[in-house]
Design a protein around this motif. Sequence first.
Motif, PDB file in Angstrom:
ATOM      1  N   ASP A  11       0.814  -1.207   0.000  1.00 23.07           N
ATOM      2  CA  ASP A  11       0.000   0.000   0.000  1.00 23.07           C
ATOM      3  C   ASP A  11       0.848   1.257   0.000  1.00 23.07           C
ATOM      4  OD1 ASP A  11       0.935  -0.640   2.535  1.00 23.07           O
ATOM      5  OD2 ASP A  11      -0.679   0.452   3.538  1.00 23.07           O
ATOM      6  N   ARG A 205     -13.895  -6.071  -2.814  1.00 19.71           N
ATOM      7  CA  ARG A 205     -12.822  -5.179  -3.233  1.00 19.71           C
ATOM      8  C   ARG A 205     -13.379  -3.820  -3.641  1.00 19.71           C
ATOM      9  NH1 ARG A 205      -9.723  -2.779  -6.628  1.00 19.71           N
ATOM     10  NH2 ARG A 205      -7.475  -3.142  -6.803  1.00 19.71           N
ATOM     11  N   LYS A 206     -14.469  -3.821  -4.379  1.00 19.04           N
ATOM     12  CA  LYS A 206     -15.067  -2.561  -4.833  1.00 19.04           C
ATOM     13  C   LYS A 206     -15.717  -1.810  -3.677  1.00 19.04           C
ATOM     14  CE  LYS A 206     -17.087   0.485  -7.632  1.00 19.04           C
ATOM     15  NZ  LYS A 206     -17.866   1.232  -6.622  1.00 19.04           N
ATOM     16  N   SER A 209     -13.159  -0.840  -0.636  1.00 15.85           N
ATOM     17  CA  SER A 209     -12.217   0.228  -0.976  1.00 15.85           C
ATOM     18  C   SER A 209     -12.911   1.585  -0.983  1.00 15.85           C
ATOM     19  CB  SER A 209     -11.542  -0.055  -2.318  1.00 15.85           C
ATOM     20  OG  SER A 209     -12.491  -0.129  -3.357  1.00 15.85           O
ATOM     21  N   ASP A 226      -3.799   1.525  -1.652  1.00 17.13           N
ATOM     22  CA  ASP A 226      -3.870   1.622  -3.101  1.00 17.13           C
ATOM     23  C   ASP A 226      -4.414   0.330  -3.710  1.00 17.13           C
ATOM     24  OD1 ASP A 226      -1.798  -0.177  -2.893  1.00 17.13           O
ATOM     25  OD2 ASP A 226      -0.286   1.124  -3.780  1.00 17.13           O
ATOM     26  N   ASP A 227      -4.465   0.294  -5.051  1.00 10.76           N
ATOM     27  CA  ASP A 227      -5.018  -0.872  -5.739  1.00 10.76           C
ATOM     28  C   ASP A 227      -4.232  -2.142  -5.418  1.00 10.76           C
ATOM     29  OD1 ASP A 227      -7.012   0.622  -6.900  1.00 10.76           O
ATOM     30  OD2 ASP A 227      -5.958   0.915  -8.798  1.00 10.76           O
ATOM     31  N   TRP A 230      -5.398  -3.655  -2.160  1.00 12.30           N
ATOM     32  CA  TRP A 230      -6.668  -4.373  -2.249  1.00 12.30           C
ATOM     33  C   TRP A 230      -6.530  -5.661  -3.055  1.00 12.30           C
ATOM     34  CZ3 TRP A 230     -10.241  -3.414   1.108  1.00 12.30           C
ATOM     35  CH2 TRP A 230     -10.323  -2.148   1.692  1.00 12.30           C
ATOM     36  N   ASP A 231      -5.646  -5.663  -4.044  1.00 14.11           N
ATOM     37  CA  ASP A 231      -5.391  -6.903  -4.784  1.00 14.11           C
ATOM     38  C   ASP A 231      -4.870  -7.986  -3.844  1.00 14.11           C
ATOM     39  OD1 ASP A 231      -6.175  -5.755  -7.141  1.00 14.11           O
ATOM     40  OD2 ASP A 231      -4.143  -5.395  -7.889  1.00 14.11           O
TER      41      ASP A 231
END
Length: 458
Positions: A11, A205-206, A209, A226-227, A230-231
């Motif tokens: 992150d 995830r959506k 976040s 950041d993305d 979350w991944d």
Amino acid sequence: MPTLISKTTSDRPVSMAAESPLLSHKARLPYGGRGDIASSTTIDVRHVTDNDIPEWTRTWSTGYLRTPGEDTADHIREALIGARAIGAFEADRCVGTYRSTTQELTVPGGATLPACTLSKVTVAGTHRRRGLLRRMLDMDMREAGGRGEAVAILDAAEYAIYGRFGFGPAASMAWFTIDVHRAHVDRRQMDDTVGVELVTAAEYRKLASDVYERFRTTQPGALRRDDAWWDQATGLRTSLGSHWVEPYFAVYTSASTGEVDGFVCFTAEEAWQAMQPHSPLLVKDLIALNPAAERALTRYVVKVDWVSTVHLPCRAPDTLAPRWLGDPRAARVTALSDYLWLRILDVPRALSARTYAVDGSLVLKIKDADGYGEGTWLLDGGPQGATCVPTTRPADIVLGVDALAALYLGDDSFTRLAALTSIEEERAGALAVADAMFRTARRPWSPRAATHPEARPC
């Protein structure tokens, strides 16, 4: 050491920093830091190149007590993309590692400050007390100003290390173990968990976040996710050495607004004792935007079938979680510790960025052996904002930059630190004014997801 900071680093995205021509300490000369034993050999402290990564990885793995695998260097290479990696090299051998990235730290009032975030810091046990940590840290801190980073932050594994570099403990965390059978939460009663529903990893995830972005602007101490973060949290990418096991994901939707106001991620293990279910549940992440969401999610995990114990780590030290139980004593504190450490690099910018509980004016004389925050500063602040400028006026309070760091987010008091001789009151009543100004309604908190076994201390 080894010195362990934060093991989860996805992150913390950054851009590669160019090496500053001012870094004379990079020269290949014997170096002895403050109180350190001078090295009898030449040790070069420099930014890491791609060719250095296998050797840098070996040293980091040793410092973190990990056995490197065949693909460890490749994982590290991926983690270091866009990051600032520094190494201490004796000839071709790496004897120290350091990594930093740029983050965003939320401060009281909701503003965010660019922050230099430290991680993957080690010094080989054979090369301690030679000033290597100071050299790596100094290199990065000198460059931080050019990157626009007003503060530096880290998660300190050991209390005694970072105070001498101007860091102070700025936020704490609490770990709880909940005895479900003592919690007095009726599993047959469902009204208290209305709005909670299980979702898929993709949905989580959506939704999660989006919730976190709304949350972090209200929570002093919170950092950006950041993305890549979350991944990793949802299994789209895995961290080094991890074995992904799909957790359970749930969100809370407000009946009055229809908005998702909270989420929880947890794992559970089936276990039995004497023909009775005795399963532990680990809350990996729980964020709520309001008390209704926190209450529903907390009571939901306590009501999961077959669960006898809920482990609730990484919580705010003043969390309301125990109070949502029928018997708050069922939530036993298993650990309470400092966690986020802060180093202020730009005092006027940092003090101007946050708001203050009441209007007030203070002259603060800051002592900083490394020079970044040294000076006497006039702070005028209140609920609507603040200014901080150099001044020649006599100081109201004298304190070290490490003490200011401990006070900055509102997790300590001037009066308390004065009793510990960390602060000197030069004007009568100044400590009371400072405490009233810096006070926050809730304690700062830097949420972390539980990704390691130590999230469940005994």
